[in-house]
Design an enzyme around this catalytic site. Structure first.
Site, PDB file in Angstrom:
ATOM      1  N   ASP A  14       0.856  -1.199   0.000  1.00 26.65           N
ATOM      2  CA  ASP A  14       0.000   0.000   0.000  1.00 26.65           C
ATOM      3  C   ASP A  14       0.890   1.246   0.000  1.00 26.65           C
ATOM      4  O   ASP A  14       0.867   2.052   0.936  1.00 26.65           O
ATOM      5  CB  ASP A  14      -0.958   0.015   1.202  1.00 26.65           C
ATOM      6  CG  ASP A  14      -0.233   0.057   2.557  1.00 26.65           C
ATOM      7  OD1 ASP A  14      -0.849   0.559   3.526  1.00 26.65           O
ATOM      8  OD2 ASP A  14       0.931  -0.388   2.648  1.00 26.65           O
ATOM      9  N   ASP A  19       6.768   1.138   1.868  1.00 25.39           N
ATOM     10  CA  ASP A  19       6.451   0.167   0.811  1.00 25.39           C
ATOM     11  C   ASP A  19       7.321   0.428  -0.424  1.00 25.39           C
ATOM     12  O   ASP A  19       7.798  -0.501  -1.075  1.00 25.39           O
ATOM     13  CB  ASP A  19       4.997   0.283   0.387  1.00 25.39           C
ATOM     14  CG  ASP A  19       4.020   0.103   1.527  1.00 25.39           C
ATOM     15  OD1 ASP A  19       3.852   1.055   2.302  1.00 25.39           O
ATOM     16  OD2 ASP A  19       3.459  -0.999   1.657  1.00 25.39           O
ATOM     17  N   ASN A  41      -2.497   2.750   3.417  1.00 30.49           N
ATOM     18  CA  ASN A  41      -1.962   4.088   3.743  1.00 30.49           C
ATOM     19  C   ASN A  41      -2.766   5.191   3.053  1.00 30.49           C
ATOM     20  O   ASN A  41      -2.849   6.313   3.541  1.00 30.49           O
ATOM     21  CB  ASN A  41      -0.510   4.193   3.292  1.00 30.49           C
ATOM     22  CG  ASN A  41       0.417   3.426   4.206  1.00 30.49           C
ATOM     23  OD1 ASN A  41       0.230   3.399   5.419  1.00 30.49           O
ATOM     24  ND2 ASN A  41       1.400   2.765   3.624  1.00 30.49           N
ATOM     25  N   THR A 125       2.873  -6.078   2.836  1.00 34.53           N
ATOM     26  CA  THR A 125       3.327  -4.911   3.603  1.00 34.53           C
ATOM     27  C   THR A 125       2.228  -3.865   3.783  1.00 34.53           C
ATOM     28  O   THR A 125       2.517  -2.698   4.072  1.00 34.53           O
ATOM     29  CB  THR A 125       4.546  -4.242   2.925  1.00 34.53           C
ATOM     30  OG1 THR A 125       4.136  -3.722   1.662  1.00 34.53           O
ATOM     31  CG2 THR A 125       5.693  -5.221   2.751  1.00 34.53           C
ATOM     32  N   PHE A 165      -1.015  -0.725  12.396  1.00 38.73           N
ATOM     33  CA  PHE A 165      -1.931  -0.267  11.357  1.00 38.73           C
ATOM     34  C   PHE A 165      -2.383  -1.375  10.396  1.00 38.73           C
ATOM     35  O   PHE A 165      -3.572  -1.506  10.097  1.00 38.73           O
ATOM     36  CB  PHE A 165      -1.289   0.876  10.547  1.00 38.73           C
ATOM     37  CG  PHE A 165      -2.152   1.338   9.408  1.00 38.73           C
ATOM     38  CD1 PHE A 165      -1.944   0.860   8.116  1.00 38.73           C
ATOM     39  CD2 PHE A 165      -3.213   2.225   9.624  1.00 38.73           C
ATOM     40  CE1 PHE A 165      -2.758   1.279   7.069  1.00 38.73           C
ATOM     41  CE2 PHE A 165      -4.030   2.633   8.584  1.00 38.73           C
ATOM     42  CZ  PHE A 165      -3.814   2.153   7.297  1.00 38.73           C
ATOM     43  N   ASN A 166      -1.447  -2.186   9.855  1.00 40.63           N
ATOM     44  CA  ASN A 166      -1.841  -3.185   8.857  1.00 40.63           C
ATOM     45  C   ASN A 166      -2.826  -4.204   9.430  1.00 40.63           C
ATOM     46  O   ASN A 166      -3.723  -4.681   8.739  1.00 40.63           O
ATOM     47  CB  ASN A 166      -0.614  -3.913   8.306  1.00 40.63           C
ATOM     48  CG  ASN A 166       0.247  -3.020   7.433  1.00 40.63           C
ATOM     49  OD1 ASN A 166      -0.234  -2.011   6.906  1.00 40.63           O
ATOM     50  ND2 ASN A 166       1.517  -3.362   7.310  1.00 40.63           N
ATOM     51  N   HIS A 240       9.662   0.093   8.204  1.00 40.39           N
ATOM     52  CA  HIS A 240       8.908  -1.137   8.454  1.00 40.39           C
ATOM     53  C   HIS A 240       8.997  -2.152   7.303  1.00 40.39           C
ATOM     54  O   HIS A 240       9.458  -3.278   7.481  1.00 40.39           O
ATOM     55  CB  HIS A 240       7.418  -0.817   8.640  1.00 40.39           C
ATOM     56  CG  HIS A 240       7.087   0.206   9.680  1.00 40.39           C
ATOM     57  ND1 HIS A 240       7.154  -0.040  11.045  1.00 40.39           N
ATOM     58  CD2 HIS A 240       6.636   1.482   9.547  1.00 40.39           C
ATOM     59  CE1 HIS A 240       6.760   1.035  11.704  1.00 40.39           C
ATOM     60  NE2 HIS A 240       6.443   1.975  10.837  1.00 40.39           N
ATOM     61  N   ASP A 241       8.499  -1.768   6.131  1.00 34.43           N
ATOM     62  CA  ASP A 241       8.166  -2.758   5.108  1.00 34.43           C
ATOM     63  C   ASP A 241       9.345  -3.500   4.499  1.00 34.43           C
ATOM     64  O   ASP A 241       9.226  -4.706   4.216  1.00 34.43           O
ATOM     65  CB  ASP A 241       7.334  -2.080   4.010  1.00 34.43           C
ATOM     66  CG  ASP A 241       5.962  -1.677   4.527  1.00 34.43           C
ATOM     67  OD1 ASP A 241       5.339  -0.786   3.933  1.00 34.43           O
ATOM     68  OD2 ASP A 241       5.517  -2.247   5.541  1.00 34.43           O
TER      69      ASP A 241
HETATM   70  O1  RIB Z   1       2.394   0.161  10.799  1.00 30.29           O
HETATM   71  C1  RIB Z   1       3.280   0.292   9.724  1.00 30.29           C
HETATM   72  C2  RIB Z   1       2.681  -0.247   8.470  1.00 30.29           C
HETATM   73  O2  RIB Z   1       1.516   0.502   8.120  1.00 30.29           O
HETATM   74  C3  RIB Z   1       3.613  -0.106   7.252  1.00 30.29           C
HETATM   75  O3  RIB Z   1       3.341  -1.131   6.337  1.00 30.29           O
HETATM   76  C4  RIB Z   1       3.224   1.206   6.668  1.00 30.29           C
HETATM   77  O4  RIB Z   1       3.502   1.297   5.259  1.00 30.29           O
HETATM   78  C5  RIB Z   1       1.737   1.181   6.898  1.00 30.29           C
HETATM   79  O5  RIB Z   1       1.143   0.430   5.835  1.00 30.29           O
HETATM   80 CA    CA Z   2       2.782  -0.564   4.036  1.00 30.61          CA
END
Ligand code: RIB
Ligand code: CA
Length: 313
Positions: A14, A19, A41, A125, A165-166, A240-241
């Site tokens: 996303d 990403d 996102n 991701t 979040f994901n 993160h990703d």
């Molecule tokens: O919490 C971080 C995640 O949420 C990452 O994948 C970031 O790109 C968002 O999608």
């Molecule tokens: Ca992401």
């Protein structure tokens, strides 16, 4: 010396600043069979547009981009413009995409590609809506996958105190993924907060030749700016990703624990939480996941820098 093996992967994402970096690392070190996009996102049309822009910047115009779910399985679509900006990838002067999306059927692409290429890994991701729909649509898929490597979850949250979040965006999809029964690698916040885009690391990207490095450095600056502004204890955005990609391409950079992980889907306060069973019981529940708990952050960021360099000319 970190190993690099070119596994066949599909990156479901996303974009999203981090990403975008995951796409760079996947293209440099894996056999990237395709990219699928999901709402997360930003709304789907923007995450798809952003994926097309990033593949243009990398010259990956032969890599198919298939758009997928515009909303979660059950929840309403919610986005993260407070982190990624209105476009989903604010902070840099970006070109318009030069091509259209390959198809609007990410689920079909995932299923057919994994049937054609046994052992493909799904790298997720963003919210896991596309992956869950593919697993539910094709009961042979789970057995054909090399596995699933995901960014998400953790022992704490970022969208809520409990939920990352994901996971928070589509808990029902995440629960399907954690129950799929095959090899599963989780890169959660406990790991990714150890991997920050500090000013010194961003300078390493900025120092590379070519336009791409400048664009990605600008994106890192924006991404880190929103995180540092909102956080007490971060000196840069957690990257993160790319961890979900590096888990496959450079596994020796990481420390893992095998654990039973379950996703809360109904808790009033904990919906989207990943419950990681850390009990030291002799009769502990069978693990379903390799939880990445530590990494050599400098070495991992060097892989990111070299991956960017490999596309910078
Ligand atoms: O919490 C971080 C995640 O949420 C990452 O994948 C970031 O790109 C968002 O999608
Ligand atoms: Ca992401």
């Amino acid at each position: 010396m970190s190993e690099s093996t070119r596994l066949p992967i599909i990156l479901d994402c996303d974009p999203g600043h981090d990403d975008a970096i995951a796409i760079v690392v996947a293209a440099a070190h894996a056999d990237l069979l395709g990219i699928t996009t999901v709402a997360g996102n930003a709304p789907l049309e923007l995450t798809t547009r952003n994926a097309l822009i990033v593949t243009d910047l990398l010259g990956l115009t032969e890599t198919p981009v298939h758009s997928g779910a515009s909303r979660p399985l059950v929840a309403e679509a919610k986005h993260a413009d407070y982190v990624h900006g209105e476009s989903g990838i604010d902070g840099a002067d970006l070109p318009e995409p030069t091509r259209a999306v390959t198809s609007a059927d990410a689920v079909e692409f995932i299923i057919e590609t994994c049937r054609a290429t046994e052992g493909t890994w799904l790298v997720a991701t963003g919210p896991m809506t596309n992956v869950a729909l593919a697993l539910r649509s094709a009961n042979d898929l789970a057995g054909r996958l090399g596995g699933i490597s995901l960014m998400g979850g953790g022992s704490f949250g970022n969208r809520t105190a409990a939920a990352e979040f994901n996971m928070w965006a589509d808990p029902e999809a995440a629960a399907i993924v954690f129950d799929f029964g095959g090899p599963l690698i989780m890169s959660g916040l406990d790991l990714t907060h150890q991997f920050q885009a500090t000013p010194e690391r961003i300078d390493l990207v900025r120092a590379l030749p070519g336009r791409l490095a400048g664009v990605l450095a600008d994106l890192f600056v924006f991404f880190s700016g929103t995180y540092v502004q909102r956080s007490d204890n971060l000196t840069g955005a957690p990257v993160h990703d790319p961890c979900a990609v590096l888990a496959l391409t450079h596994p020796r950079l990481f420390e893992r624990r095998h654990r039973r992980v379950q996703v809360e889907t109904s808790g009033a306060l904990t919906r989207g939480m990943t419950l990681i069973d850390e009990r030291g019981l002799r009769e502990r529940p069978d693990p379903n996941c390799a939880v990445q708990v530590g990494l050599d952050a400098d070495a991992a960021f060097d892989v990111v820098v070299q991956a960017i360099a490999s596309f910078s000319h």
